[in-house]
Design an enzyme around this catalytic site. Structure first.
Site, mmCIF file in Angstrom:
data_model
loop_
_atom_site.group_PDB
_atom_site.id
_atom_site.type_symbol
_atom_site.label_atom_id
_atom_site.label_comp_id
_atom_site.label_asym_id
_atom_site.label_seq_id
_atom_site.Cartn_x
_atom_site.Cartn_y
_atom_site.Cartn_z
ATOM 1 N N LYS A 1 0.832 -1.207 0.000
ATOM 2 C CA LYS A 1 0.000 0.000 0.000
ATOM 3 C C LYS A 1 0.864 1.253 0.000
ATOM 4 O O LYS A 1 0.625 2.200 -0.761
ATOM 5 C CB LYS A 1 -0.915 0.013 1.226
ATOM 6 C CG LYS A 1 -1.799 1.266 1.314
ATOM 7 C CD LYS A 1 -2.556 1.350 2.615
ATOM 8 C CE LYS A 1 -1.747 1.990 3.715
ATOM 9 N NZ LYS A 1 -1.614 3.464 3.562
ATOM 10 N N ASN A 2 1.886 1.286 0.860
ATOM 11 C CA ASN A 2 2.678 2.498 1.000
ATOM 12 C C ASN A 2 3.573 2.772 -0.209
ATOM 13 O O ASN A 2 4.106 3.872 -0.337
ATOM 14 C CB ASN A 2 3.515 2.435 2.277
ATOM 15 C CG ASN A 2 2.658 2.555 3.525
ATOM 16 O OD1 ASN A 2 1.535 3.066 3.476
ATOM 17 N ND2 ASN A 2 3.157 2.078 4.651
ATOM 18 N N CYS B 1 -5.974 8.715 8.139
ATOM 19 C CA CYS B 1 -6.270 8.327 9.513
ATOM 20 C C CYS B 1 -5.847 9.402 10.508
ATOM 21 O O CYS B 1 -4.825 10.060 10.337
ATOM 22 C CB CYS B 1 -5.541 7.026 9.872
ATOM 23 S SG CYS B 1 -6.150 5.582 8.996
ATOM 24 N N ARG C 1 0.398 15.236 11.390
ATOM 25 C CA ARG C 1 1.274 14.819 10.295
ATOM 26 C C ARG C 1 1.381 15.980 9.310
ATOM 27 O O ARG C 1 0.896 15.919 8.188
ATOM 28 C CB ARG C 1 0.734 13.551 9.628
ATOM 29 C CG ARG C 1 0.682 12.365 10.580
ATOM 30 C CD ARG C 1 0.415 11.074 9.840
ATOM 31 N NE ARG C 1 -0.972 10.957 9.429
ATOM 32 C CZ ARG C 1 -1.448 9.953 8.696
ATOM 33 N NH1 ARG C 1 -0.651 9.005 8.276
ATOM 34 N NH2 ARG C 1 -2.722 9.894 8.373
ATOM 35 N N PRO C 2 1.998 17.070 9.727
ATOM 36 C CA PRO C 2 2.070 18.248 8.855
ATOM 37 C C PRO C 2 2.915 17.967 7.625
ATOM 38 O O PRO C 2 3.784 17.095 7.629
ATOM 39 C CB PRO C 2 2.731 19.297 9.753
ATOM 40 C CG PRO C 2 3.530 18.506 10.741
ATOM 41 C CD PRO C 2 2.740 17.256 10.989
ATOM 42 N N ASP D 1 3.670 1.207 11.916
ATOM 43 C CA ASP D 1 2.472 0.576 11.375
ATOM 44 C C ASP D 1 2.236 -0.830 11.917
ATOM 45 O O ASP D 1 1.137 -1.380 11.764
ATOM 46 C CB ASP D 1 2.561 0.515 9.849
ATOM 47 C CG ASP D 1 2.242 1.845 9.187
ATOM 48 O OD1 ASP D 1 1.808 2.770 9.888
ATOM 49 O OD2 ASP D 1 2.430 1.963 7.965
ATOM 50 N N ILE E 1 6.768 7.785 16.674
ATOM 51 C CA ILE E 1 6.460 8.375 15.375
ATOM 52 C C ILE E 1 5.186 9.215 15.420
ATOM 53 O O ILE E 1 5.192 10.382 15.050
ATOM 54 C CB ILE E 1 6.335 7.281 14.296
ATOM 55 C CG1 ILE E 1 7.559 6.357 14.314
ATOM 56 C CG2 ILE E 1 6.152 7.911 12.926
ATOM 57 C CD1 ILE E 1 8.885 7.025 14.022
ATOM 58 N N ARG F 1 -9.346 -0.234 3.516
ATOM 59 C CA ARG F 1 -8.579 0.638 2.624
ATOM 60 C C ARG F 1 -7.101 0.265 2.575
ATOM 61 O O ARG F 1 -6.365 0.759 1.727
ATOM 62 C CB ARG F 1 -8.738 2.109 3.030
ATOM 63 C CG ARG F 1 -7.956 2.558 4.239
ATOM 64 C CD ARG F 1 -8.114 4.055 4.466
ATOM 65 N NE ARG F 1 -7.246 4.550 5.510
ATOM 66 C CZ ARG F 1 -5.972 4.852 5.365
ATOM 67 N NH1 ARG F 1 -5.380 4.688 4.205
ATOM 68 N NH2 ARG F 1 -5.256 5.302 6.374
#
Length: 417
Positions: A22-23, A116, A121-122, A304, A326, A396
């Site tokens: 996915k990533n 999510c 998470r800028p 993750d 993280i 997803r």
């Protein structure tokens, strides 16, 4: 509304084949627009994140067709126009279109992406990188406008080794004049996958997978074939399912090196497993030992997998510590696993897991993708029935989750209301 109903306590045996990452695919699809003609991406998972990115491509007048497990993308007649909020908010990785559109056209206009809610998470590191290349960044309400009359290569130091920023700067700089150097770059395998794709198109990128990446700008990129690497997070999730419920459960189509931070911890805990070529065979044990994990950028323990791994720790003998470095909101599964009987103490970004507990099924909520994965593992190992709400978060990120688990013996079904 969709729910998952899982009857726990079933033994998992057979084979689960891991899908494309996915990533990786969420960056490869936006990267495809940098080519001048048709691109084929193989091993593409059928997940909602992929579907959302295809929707953006089609909005930009880019034909996309699905051929078996591949996507064929033709950006030769694409239009550069504002990406509206209704589609950009469907996933956070839509921000890769900022870098790709800026790189190809010198202008990108889109609304802030979704995803999510696992913490702040800028995208400031992405924007700083674009500015270093000569772009001007303007924000209007919730919309970013990034534009440059000319992009020129530059040295860029990332304050944090961000995967998203590393990839986005690569996408923006492949057409920039001269050389771009990204220092303190992220080293994840997905970055190597994207860099390889771009190089197959004709880009000149070296150092991907190390902390320093060099990009020499080129004038054009051509179409090519590429393949999505196996999903190390999906693999890790099913490996953990095997540690909880498996009997010679085979996880195939993996890259063992990508999983070393997880498998080293499983060895510490006494989980029986072995590698065979591109597969891992794993079984549960009643003698799990407590251990400690601390999330870190690759090759450290992945954030993750922290949430799914915590489910396994609830069965280990003794007290385990989980340190999340993280994202600050990555313990949102904890209240629900507590309802299932887990004993977990939270203090800031640290969790103390008191193991030796048998979980019991109940009704829970998936608050995000990996919290949902943690709850699926909890439900598979629990006594009784578990109902998981908000499963859209889970679907997803995991291709054919229900089918894959059913095929190895899980009692799981999707309920639509």
């Amino acid at each position: 509304m969709k729910k998952l109903k899982i009857i726990g306590g079933e033994e998992l045996s057979g084979t689960i084949r891991i899908s494309g990452a996915k990533n990786s695919v969420v960056a490869l699809i936006p990267a495809a627009i940098l080519a001048s003609d048709e691109v084929t991406i193989c091993n593409v998972p059928e997940i909602t994140d992929t579907q959302a990115l295809v929707e953006i491509l089609e909005y930009l007048n880019i034909p996309v067709r699905r051929a078996s497990e591949s996507l064929v993308i033709d950006p030769s007649h694409m239009e550069n126009k504002e990406v509206p909020e209704v589609i950009s908010k469907k996933l956070r990785a839509s921000y890769y279109f900022l870098g790709a559109l800026l790189g190809k056209f010198g202008r990108a206009e889109m609304y802030f992406p979704g995803g999510c809610s696992i913490g702040e998470r800028p995208i400031n590191l992405h924007l700083k990188g674009f500015e270093a290349l000569g772009a001007k960044v303007t924000m209007e309400d919730n919309k970013y406008i990034v534009e440059a009359s000319e992009l020129v290569g530059a040295p860029i130091y990332l304050d944090i080794a961000s995967v998203g920023a590393t990839i986005n700067i690569m996408l923006a700089s492949v057409y920039a004049k001269g050389e771009t150097i990204i220092d303190n770059a992220a080293k994840e395998p997905e970055i190597v996958n994207v860099a390889t794709f771009l190089n197959n198109m004709g880009a000149k990128i070296t150092g991907a997978g190390t902390s320093t990446i060099h990009i020499h700008g080129v004038d054009s990129l051509k179409g090519c074939f590429t393949e999505v690497i196996p999903d190390r997070i999906e693999a890790g999730t099913y490996i953990l399912a095997g540690a909880l419920c498996g009997k010679n459960l085979r996880i195939e189509n993996i890259i063992p090196k990508h999983l070393e931070s997880l498998t080293s911890k499983l060895r510490e805990m006494g989980v029986p497993f072995k590698f065979e070529f591109d597969s891992l065979i794993i079984s549960r044990t009643n003698d799990l030992k407590a251990t400690n994990i601390e999330t870190a950028v690759y090759p450290g323990f992945p954030t993750d997998l922290q949430q799914p791994f915590m489910t396994l720790l609830t069965y280990a003998k003794g007290v385990s510590t989980v340190e999340e470095n993280i994202f600050e909101n990555r313990f949102m599964q904890v209240p629900y696993i507590r309802e299932m009987g887990a004993r977990i103490d939270l203090k800031g970004t640290t969790a103390m897991v008191h193991g030796g507990t048998q979980l019991v099924g109940c009704e829970v909520v998936a608050t995000d993708l990996r919290a949902g994965a943690a709850l699926v593992l909890a439900a598979l190992s629990a006594n009784g029935v578990t109902v998981i709400n908000n499963v859209e978060h889970i679907l997803r990120g995991y291709e054919k989750l229900i089918e894959k688990l059913k095929d190895v013996g899980a009692k799981i079904e999707l309920i639509e209301e």
